[in-house]
Design a protein around this motif. Structure first.
Motif, PDB file in Angstrom:
ATOM      1  N   GLN A  54       0.813  -1.212   0.000  1.00  0.00           N
ATOM      2  CA  GLN A  54       0.000   0.000   0.000  1.00  0.00           C
ATOM      3  C   GLN A  54       0.847   1.263   0.000  1.00  0.00           C
ATOM      4  OE1 GLN A  54      -3.591   0.418   2.613  1.00  0.00           O
ATOM      5  NE2 GLN A  54      -2.297   1.912   3.657  1.00  0.00           N
ATOM      6  N   GLU A  55       1.819   1.337   0.907  1.00  0.00           N
ATOM      7  CA  GLU A  55       2.585   2.572   1.054  1.00  0.00           C
ATOM      8  C   GLU A  55       3.626   2.761  -0.048  1.00  0.00           C
ATOM      9  OE1 GLU A  55       1.719   5.018   3.477  1.00  0.00           O
ATOM     10  OE2 GLU A  55       0.078   3.609   3.149  1.00  0.00           O
ATOM     11  N   SER A  56       4.166   1.673  -0.569  1.00  0.00           N
ATOM     12  CA  SER A  56       5.063   1.786  -1.718  1.00  0.00           C
ATOM     13  C   SER A  56       4.291   2.257  -2.947  1.00  0.00           C
ATOM     14  CB  SER A  56       5.743   0.447  -2.008  1.00  0.00           C
ATOM     15  OG  SER A  56       6.552   0.043  -0.930  1.00  0.00           O
ATOM     16  N   THR A  57       3.084   1.710  -3.111  1.00  0.00           N
ATOM     17  CA  THR A  57       2.253   2.100  -4.252  1.00  0.00           C
ATOM     18  C   THR A  57       1.848   3.555  -4.159  1.00  0.00           C
ATOM     19  OG1 THR A  57       1.379  -0.158  -4.474  1.00  0.00           O
ATOM     20  CG2 THR A  57       0.110   1.618  -5.494  1.00  0.00           C
ATOM     21  N   LEU A  58       1.439   3.998  -2.965  1.00  0.00           N
ATOM     22  CA  LEU A  58       1.026   5.387  -2.803  1.00  0.00           C
ATOM     23  C   LEU A  58       2.199   6.335  -3.047  1.00  0.00           C
ATOM     24  CD1 LEU A  58      -1.211   7.342  -2.158  1.00  0.00           C
ATOM     25  CD2 LEU A  58      -0.682   7.084   0.262  1.00  0.00           C
ATOM     26  N   ASP A  59       3.393   5.953  -2.602  1.00  0.00           N
ATOM     27  CA  ASP A  59       4.572   6.773  -2.856  1.00  0.00           C
ATOM     28  C   ASP A  59       4.838   6.875  -4.353  1.00  0.00           C
ATOM     29  OD1 ASP A  59       6.997   8.020  -1.303  1.00  0.00           O
ATOM     30  OD2 ASP A  59       7.906   6.890  -2.949  1.00  0.00           O
ATOM     31  N   ALA A 196       4.350  -0.887  15.092  1.00  0.00           N
ATOM     32  CA  ALA A 196       5.221   0.003  14.314  1.00  0.00           C
ATOM     33  C   ALA A 196       6.051  -0.749  13.276  1.00  0.00           C
ATOM     34  CB  ALA A 196       6.143   0.776  15.243  1.00  0.00           C
ATOM     35  N   ALA A 197       6.222  -2.043  13.457  1.00  0.00           N
ATOM     36  CA  ALA A 197       7.092  -2.815  12.559  1.00  0.00           C
ATOM     37  C   ALA A 197       6.633  -2.821  11.104  1.00  0.00           C
ATOM     38  CB  ALA A 197       7.231  -4.253  13.076  1.00  0.00           C
ATOM     39  N   PRO A 198       5.325  -2.933  10.827  1.00  0.00           N
ATOM     40  CA  PRO A 198       4.895  -3.040   9.431  1.00  0.00           C
ATOM     41  C   PRO A 198       5.263  -1.868   8.541  1.00  0.00           C
ATOM     42  CG  PRO A 198       3.147  -3.758  10.894  1.00  0.00           C
ATOM     43  CD  PRO A 198       4.193  -3.147  11.758  1.00  0.00           C
ATOM     44  N   LEU A 199       5.436  -0.679   9.102  1.00  0.00           N
ATOM     45  CA  LEU A 199       5.695   0.500   8.271  1.00  0.00           C
ATOM     46  C   LEU A 199       7.158   0.688   7.900  1.00  0.00           C
ATOM     47  CD1 LEU A 199       3.424   3.345   9.694  1.00  0.00           C
ATOM     48  CD2 LEU A 199       3.076   1.930   7.679  1.00  0.00           C
ATOM     49  N   VAL A 200       8.054   0.011   8.606  1.00  0.00           N
ATOM     50  CA  VAL A 200       9.484   0.290   8.426  1.00  0.00           C
ATOM     51  C   VAL A 200       9.938  -0.003   7.002  1.00  0.00           C
ATOM     52  CG1 VAL A 200      11.800  -0.255   9.221  1.00  0.00           C
ATOM     53  CG2 VAL A 200       9.924  -0.164  10.860  1.00  0.00           C
ATOM     54  N   ALA A 201       9.560  -1.145   6.472  1.00  0.00           N
ATOM     55  CA  ALA A 201      10.030  -1.535   5.140  1.00  0.00           C
ATOM     56  C   ALA A 201       9.578  -0.550   4.074  1.00  0.00           C
ATOM     57  CB  ALA A 201       9.557  -2.945   4.805  1.00  0.00           C
ATOM     58  N   SER A 202       8.309  -0.122   4.140  1.00  0.00           N
ATOM     59  CA  SER A 202       7.817   0.794   3.117  1.00  0.00           C
ATOM     60  C   SER A 202       8.440   2.177   3.260  1.00  0.00           C
ATOM     61  CB  SER A 202       6.284   0.876   3.168  1.00  0.00           C
ATOM     62  OG  SER A 202       5.815   1.072   4.476  1.00  0.00           O
ATOM     63  N   ALA A 203       8.561   2.682   4.484  1.00  0.00           N
ATOM     64  CA  ALA A 203       9.200   3.992   4.672  1.00  0.00           C
ATOM     65  C   ALA A 203      10.655   3.950   4.206  1.00  0.00           C
ATOM     66  CB  ALA A 203       9.126   4.406   6.141  1.00  0.00           C
TER      67      ALA A 203
END
Length: 228
Positions: A54-59, A196-203
């Motif tokens: 989700q966050e990679s796609t939005l970026d 908090a762990a799930p967001l680290v890879a995408s950020a």
């Protein structure tokens, strides 16, 4: 751009009430009971998969559309005051709008994970030995929190765990400073644990793209990127 994102995001939402898993965003008003049935004890693995996609796609959507990823998220989440306050805080905390020196970049990611609003910014820098994670900023809003010190410690520990998983065991150890702030604007009592762990890879992946122009689409990132 807006319709593309919501089409992607709604694909995570097609589950019966009370059985939602993953990193689904709250489509309904945050004050309704609809967001309460999030499973606060769900494992971080499902969230990590969904958050990375989700966050990679939005970026990527933000980049293609010539938009700042944090500003795009602010526009998309405008109906949700709690989310906007979180985004405002992570922007100030990380000094997001400030220019960085040559060889440094930041990446942003956001989620509604286990009933808790959470945002992260990862800052990286280029060194002779590879990319180095220099700092991690995290803001979380789980509503009422009985023990803030314990939750803060859990967030820091889960970020360190997330970094190890995101980078891979073959890369050098990353032990950056981690700034964590807890907000209390949400009317929902959110989950804790490894939220908090799930967001680290995408950020981190978004920061890698901002610095190198390389879009990493799989984890661990260390399979494609050299970390110091």
């Amino acid at each position: 751009m807006h319709s593309v994102f919501w089409t992607l995001a709604k694909s995570h939402h097609r589950m019966p009430p009370g059985q939602r898993r993953g990193n689904a965003l709250p489509w309904e008003n945050e004050d309704t009971a609809d967001i309460v049935p999030q499973t606060p004890d769900a494992g971080a693995t499902d969230y990590s998969y969904n958050a990375f996609i989700q966050e990679s796609t939005l970026d990527e959507i933000a980049f293609i559309g010539g938009a700042d990823p944090l500003e795009l998220r602010r526009r998309l989440m405008s109906p949700y005051p709690t989310a906007i306050k979180l985004i405002d805080r992570i922007e100030l905390m990380s000094d997001w709008k400030a220019s960085l020196p040559e060889g440094k970049a930041r990446g942003f990611a956001f989620a509604f994970s286990s009933g808790t609003w959470i945002a992260q910014v990862v800052q990286i820098g280029r060194t002779a030995g590879g990319l180095q994670v220099e700092k991690v900023f995290c803001v979380a809003d789980a509503g009422f929190v009985r023990d803030e010190r314990m939750l803060g410690a859990e967030v820091v520990a889960s970020i360190r765990s997330g970094l190890t998983a995101a980078i891979g065991t073959d890369a050098g150890p990353q032990d950056p400073p981690i700034d964590v702030e807890l907000l209390h604007n949400s009317t929902n009592i959110g989950g804790t644990g490894k939220l908090a762990a799930p967001l680290v890879a995408s950020a981190l992946a978004n920061a890698v793209f901002a610095l190198t122009g390389k879009r990493v689409r799989s984890v661990p990132l260390g399979d494609e990127v050299v970390f110091a």
